[in-house]
Design a protein around this motif. Structure first.
Motif, short mmCIF file in Angstrom:
data_model
loop_
_atom_site.label_atom_id
_atom_site.label_comp_id
_atom_site.label_asym_id
_atom_site.label_seq_id
_atom_site.Cartn_x
_atom_site.Cartn_y
_atom_site.Cartn_z
N MET A 1 0.81 -1.22 0.00
CA MET A 1 0.00 0.00 0.00
C MET A 1 0.85 1.27 0.00
SD MET A 1 -2.81 -1.61 0.06
CE MET A 1 -3.48 -3.20 0.57
N PHE A 2 2.17 1.13 -0.03
CA PHE A 2 3.06 2.29 0.05
C PHE A 2 2.84 3.20 -1.16
CE2 PHE A 2 6.83 4.82 -0.03
CZ PHE A 2 7.30 4.88 1.27
N VAL B 1 13.59 -4.44 -2.99
CA VAL B 1 12.46 -5.21 -2.45
C VAL B 1 12.99 -6.54 -1.94
CG1 VAL B 1 10.06 -5.87 -2.85
CG2 VAL B 1 11.16 -4.24 -4.39
N ASP B 2 13.41 -6.58 -0.71
CA ASP B 2 13.88 -7.81 -0.08
C ASP B 2 12.69 -8.43 0.65
OD1 ASP B 2 15.55 -9.81 0.85
OD2 ASP B 2 16.17 -8.68 2.61
N ALA C 1 5.25 -5.69 -7.54
CA ALA C 1 4.44 -4.89 -8.46
C ALA C 1 4.35 -3.44 -7.97
CB ALA C 1 3.05 -5.50 -8.60
N ASN C 2 4.15 -3.26 -6.67
CA ASN C 2 4.06 -1.90 -6.13
C ASN C 2 5.40 -1.19 -6.22
OD1 ASN C 2 2.48 0.20 -5.01
ND2 ASN C 2 3.34 -0.21 -2.98
N ALA C 3 6.50 -1.93 -6.05
CA ALA C 3 7.83 -1.33 -6.19
C ALA C 3 8.02 -0.78 -7.60
CB ALA C 3 8.90 -2.36 -5.86
N LEU C 4 7.56 -1.51 -8.61
CA LEU C 4 7.67 -1.05 -9.99
C LEU C 4 6.82 0.21 -10.21
CD1 LEU C 4 7.55 -4.55 -11.70
CD2 LEU C 4 9.44 -2.91 -11.89
N MET D 1 5.25 -12.99 -12.69
CA MET D 1 3.89 -12.60 -12.37
C MET D 1 3.76 -11.11 -12.12
SD MET D 1 1.76 -15.04 -12.67
CE MET D 1 0.36 -14.46 -11.73
N ALA D 2 4.74 -10.51 -11.43
CA ALA D 2 4.69 -9.08 -11.13
C ALA D 2 4.81 -8.25 -12.41
CB ALA D 2 5.79 -8.71 -10.14
#
Length: 513
Positions: A368-369, A380-381, A419-422, A449-450
């Motif tokens: 949610m970030f 993204v670890d 996905a959110n990191a991208l 998948m992401a």
């Protein structure tokens, strides 16, 4: 029966009394028997079956290394007595990682090998695993959904040969008048339920070790074997893989390590320097590689989406390159631990005003970030099965019975985080995805998948950066997955007795749209 009668005559019989009797009859002490069913033994049974099928003969040496103490490198603290510390470690037989990489790169340039090795042919094991999981998919869905109207979408076949073969079978409509021998000779064998013995995989293994997720129109957990088939190899979104020929090693990052097979494998405990901070930070070399993969540059705005316990963010700060590092973790206790580590390694961290603008702590669910400015680099670890911890410790083990659903949902969580990191990365920015697992599902599967998810939902396109040429200089320091252990999208640091780092998976993605 006579014994029980005698016991009744002597006094009331209890379950505890009978249990004590059964314990005494066993040749093995009951406490040892109970320990064998603990989470770490359950984890090892899982890995023996799953990783044994994926990696073949390579799994046994990996397993022996996992059960031994891990190896660490020493990240020199630039805010302590850096020069004295480097001299001290050099006198103990440690080597500068940057120099080792340079020497090894020169060696590879002079003696490049072009012949195909047997290891390069070994990915057939992983291909067979994927094909087998997909063959079981249709039958399992049919058993779950007897009504064809409620079935979820079918998985497309990967090979054009398979598609054409199926088409030819279904289009045969002419009447057939054949003898029994001719019918047998021309029959098409249904291999959907056959297990290929060459990969040592059983149907039980599929149901136990391939994570589960939810399917459309279904609220219950589905058989675990169906999940892998949803990581389809079909590229129905823009995907390119470009090689990176050179590893960008920051000038001010100083890392020391012992050579492979060296008798000296452990560094002494860090000491306080004259400034009050510790002189170096011990960590896994795979974690250092994840930070190197970011390709940090001066002025970067960096996000560590799942930061705790903070080691990778600390390494990023030791490069002296980022302007801002945001350390996010949803857990309050883990975030507090990161702040304590920074206090131990960054001079004047708690009272110095310079750190308040450079290091920012957030406590938000990484899925949610949000951010209005975007980031140049995102690490993204993700939470994973933490393979080394899972086979050596019972405490906080993901294979505990009360954490089954949490474990099965790990790939789903990982793909949403990536996905959110991208989404949070600027166009032209870099995302590095990392785990401490050997699982191809949590590694390449989640990356695939992401990438598909962000393209379909946000029209985001990212290039996979192949680090294989760039990390060639690390071959004298750590063991990188090759052959059956080589991922498609990233690099896999595999545990070995000569260099017991990892497991670590590192995938670099460059957002281009």
């Amino acid at each position: 029966m006579l014994q029980i009668t005698n016991l009744i005559k002597k006094g009331p019989i209890t379950c505890a009394h009978l249990l004590r009797q059964s314990r005494h009859k066993s040749k093995t002490h009951w406490a040892k028997l109970r320990k064998k069913t603990g989470p770490k033994y359950k984890a090892m049974n899982h890995f023996d079956e799953f990783y044994g099928s994926v990696f073949g003969k390579k799994w046994d040496p990996m397993k022996r290394a996992l059960l031994q103490g891990p190896k660490y490198v020493a990240v020199i603290n630039n805010y302590g007595d850096a020069e004295e510390t480097m001299e001290y470690l050099t006198n103990r037989g440690a080597h500068c990682l940057k120099k080792l990489i340079t020497v090894q790169e020169d060696f590879h340039k002079q003696y490049s090998m072009n012949t195909l090795t047997s290891d390069q042919e070994a990915p057939v094991y992983i291909n067979k695993l994927q094909q087998l999981a997909e063959k079981t998919h249709s039958d399992e869905i049919s058993s779950i959904y007897p009504n064809t109207d409620n079935k979820p979408e079918r998985l497309d076949f990967k090979d054009d040969d398979q598609i054409s073969e199926r088409k030819e079978i279904t289009e045969q409509k002419e009447p057939i008048n054949k003898s029994l021998d001719q019918a047998i000779a021309d029959a098409v064998i249904d291999e959907s339920r056959m297990i290929d013995p060459s990969i040592g995989l059983t149907s039980e293994a599929l149901y136990q070790y391939l994570p589960a997720t939810k399917l459309k129109g279904m609220n219950d957990w589905v058989p675990e074997s169906t999940h892998y088939s949803y990581y389809s190899k079909i590229v129905d979104f823009p995907l390119t893989i470009e090689p990176e020929t050179e590893l960008q090693y920051p000038e001010h990052l100083k890392v020391f390590t012992y050579e492979m097979d060296s008798e000296l494998k452990m560094f002494p405990e860090p000491k306080r320097s004259q400034t009050g901070v510790f002189n170096y930070y011990p960590m896994d070399c795979g974690s250092v590689l994840a930070v190197l993969a970011l390709g940090l540059r001066a002025g970067d705005r960096v996000l560590d989406l799942c930061s705790a316990p903070g080691g990778k963010a600390l390494v990023a700060l030791q490069t002296l390159l980022p302007d801002v590092v945001i350390c996010n973790d949803v857990s309050i206790s883990r975030s507090n631990r990161t702040q304590r580590i920074f206090s131990d390694y960054l001079f004047d961290f708690e009272t110095g005003n310079k750190w308040r603008e450079r290091v920012i702590f957030k406590r938000v669910d990484g899925r949610m970030f949000t951010d209005d400015h975007g980031f140049d680099k995102v690490l993204v670890d993700v939470p994973c099965t933490t393979d080394r911890h899972s086979v050596t410790e019972d405490d906080n083990n993901i294979f505990r019975p009360d954490r089954v659903k949490e474990r099965l949902k790990i790939p789903e969580l990982q793909s949403h985080l990536l996905a959110n990191a991208l989404r949070l990365t600027k166009v032209g920015g870099t995302v590095v995805y990392s785990t401490c697992s050997l699982s191809p599902i949590q590694n390449d599967g989640v990356v695939h998948m992401a990438l598909k998810q962000v393209f379909e939902s946000n029209d985001i396109i990212a290039t996979v950066v192949d680090l294989t040429p760039a990390v060639a200089g690390l071959s004298s320091t750590l063991t990188l997955g090759a052959g059956a252990a080589a991922p498609k999208y990233g690099q896999l640091v595999t545990p070995s007795l000569s260099a017991n780092f990892g497991p670590s998976y590192i995938a670099k993605l460059l957002r281009i749209k």
